[in-house]
Enzyme design. Sequence first.
Site, PDB file in Angstrom:
ATOM      1  N   GLY A  26     -38.973 -67.806  22.159  1.00 28.08           N
ATOM      2  CA  GLY A  26     -38.610 -68.937  23.003  1.00 28.08           C
ATOM      3  C   GLY A  26     -37.229 -69.444  22.648  1.00 28.08           C
ATOM      4  O   GLY A  26     -36.380 -68.700  22.145  1.00 28.08           O
ATOM      5  N   GLU A  59     -38.052 -64.921  17.659  1.00 22.61           N
ATOM      6  CA  GLU A  59     -37.225 -64.188  18.625  1.00 22.61           C
ATOM      7  C   GLU A  59     -36.715 -65.231  19.600  1.00 22.61           C
ATOM      8  O   GLU A  59     -37.441 -65.702  20.466  1.00 22.61           O
ATOM      9  CB  GLU A  59     -38.066 -63.106  19.314  1.00 22.61           C
ATOM     10  CG  GLU A  59     -37.248 -61.933  19.826  1.00 22.61           C
ATOM     11  CD  GLU A  59     -36.750 -62.170  21.229  1.00 22.61           C
ATOM     12  OE1 GLU A  59     -35.596 -62.627  21.361  1.00 22.61           O
ATOM     13  OE2 GLU A  59     -37.487 -61.897  22.177  1.00 22.61           O
ATOM     14  N   PRO A  75     -50.108 -69.361  24.814  1.00 19.00           N
ATOM     15  CA  PRO A  75     -49.117 -68.970  25.817  1.00 19.00           C
ATOM     16  C   PRO A  75     -48.314 -70.181  26.273  1.00 19.00           C
ATOM     17  O   PRO A  75     -48.709 -71.337  26.061  1.00 19.00           O
ATOM     18  CB  PRO A  75     -49.978 -68.429  26.960  1.00 19.00           C
ATOM     19  CG  PRO A  75     -51.273 -69.188  26.831  1.00 19.00           C
ATOM     20  CD  PRO A  75     -51.474 -69.388  25.353  1.00 19.00           C
ATOM     21  N   CYS A 111     -34.215 -62.714  27.342  1.00 22.93           N
ATOM     22  CA  CYS A 111     -33.266 -63.099  26.300  1.00 22.93           C
ATOM     23  C   CYS A 111     -32.113 -62.132  26.127  1.00 22.93           C
ATOM     24  O   CYS A 111     -31.001 -62.547  25.796  1.00 22.93           O
ATOM     25  CB  CYS A 111     -34.005 -63.273  24.972  1.00 22.93           C
ATOM     26  SG  CYS A 111     -34.967 -61.826  24.480  1.00 22.93           S
TER      27      CYS A 111
END
Length: 480
Positions: free
Chosen positions: A229, A251, A177, A285
């Site tokens: 990220g 992504e 994480p 995002c």
Amino acid sequence: MEGLGTDCASCWIEGRNEPADGRYPLVNPADGSCIGYAATADERLVTLALKSADRSLGVWKSTPAPRRAELMHALAELVRGHVDEFTSLVSTEVGKPVRSAKEEVLSAAGLIDYFAEESLRLTGQIPLLGYHREQVMIVREPVGVVVAITPYNYPLSTLACKIAPALSVGCTVVMKPDEHTPLSTLRLAQLACRAGIPEGVLNAVTGPGRPTGRLLVDNPVPRLITFTGSTEVGKEILMASGRWVRKTILELGGNCPAIICSDAPWEELLPQLLMQSMKNSGQYCYRVSRYYVAEEIYADFLAEFVAKAAALRVGHPASPEVDLGPLNNAGVLSRVRAQVDVAVKEGARVVLGGNDVKIGAAGFFYPPTVLTGVDASMSVVGEEIFGPVVMIRPFKRIEEVIEAANATPFGLAAYLFTGDIAEALKWANQLEVGSVWVNRIHQAYSQAPFGGMKESGLGREKSRFGVEEYTELKTIYLSY
């Protein structure tokens, strides 16, 4: 917190806590206080976690698919059974309002259930080639050990989009994480063992991108890295993975446009648009960052948007009345402030919020902010803004605005609002993005693929296409 310890949360490897020599503080973004410490996984712990996943792979991938699905459903039920605990963890470590944190927890449980079922629908093929005493069989196999690196903004639901399809098809996983939000991931790893998923199948290591993330990516054991990220880090992962010709699912960033035509019912859509720009304090995002509004309605749209954005309540995420909590950490806040500062210096006008507005709290708060007077020459137009900041500008011709919408390195999502459906389909096909919402905004559905074009990423998450990403195709030529 059960099993995590009250002082320092250890890594979770082979079904048990593994302490590290190093640790770092976890900061509550709402007030800057220390809420505990997390382990900094070094080379020893990263190697231990990857070896554990590699050692467990044979048994897990030979477990019948219905049994794997059964265990995934059990994990989803445990998440729902601990919804209050997870809600508190997500709200505290992210800075997310409680009701939004609870929505994320329940969404994660639903995603785990969905992928458990979708994995059972995977099929191969036997082409009808008609060769004498020969069959060609095309089958799918799990790709192998997966490293899942997740962001701070949606630590649980993003994680579910990665580990649930991977585990369901027979891969083993090492999770890392974001260093700011490790607690919900560690708790999920514990519950996976309680659900009956064998020890070593799902491991978790914590720590910053350097050293921990880099150690994971620079190791030859993983056969797939799935990462959500920044585009910059995604490029580093892609380059490092080339050393082993390894699969990646990336992504990455976005700078998503919304095009509002003069015939769109924009008054009805305004609450959706505002939410898609400001929820989670703008930290996701595929939020709308850029608004292109038809000249005929621009003044009215701007006035209404600013009024509704100004009414959003910013404050401590534990308060049920709050709409926006803080940004997650000091680095994010500093970057947003710098982006707005540069935009103003380049000629943008702040009509709401901005750096001069101070929130009366000690945390990393930033107000809803609206910029006008932005043109294509400004640096902010080509950057991802991970905060509650939007740019609104008028347009005359749709052809010009389609070109402007595409004129960034990103290609994650776009939004289009018009009463002319035929034209909408034409324009949607011209937008260089992975997803287009036309005349409505909603959460991306589990059944539909999600991902970006250009520098917004590689591969797809969600849907059967997202499940297939965690498999390899094999062709078997059988003669008899």
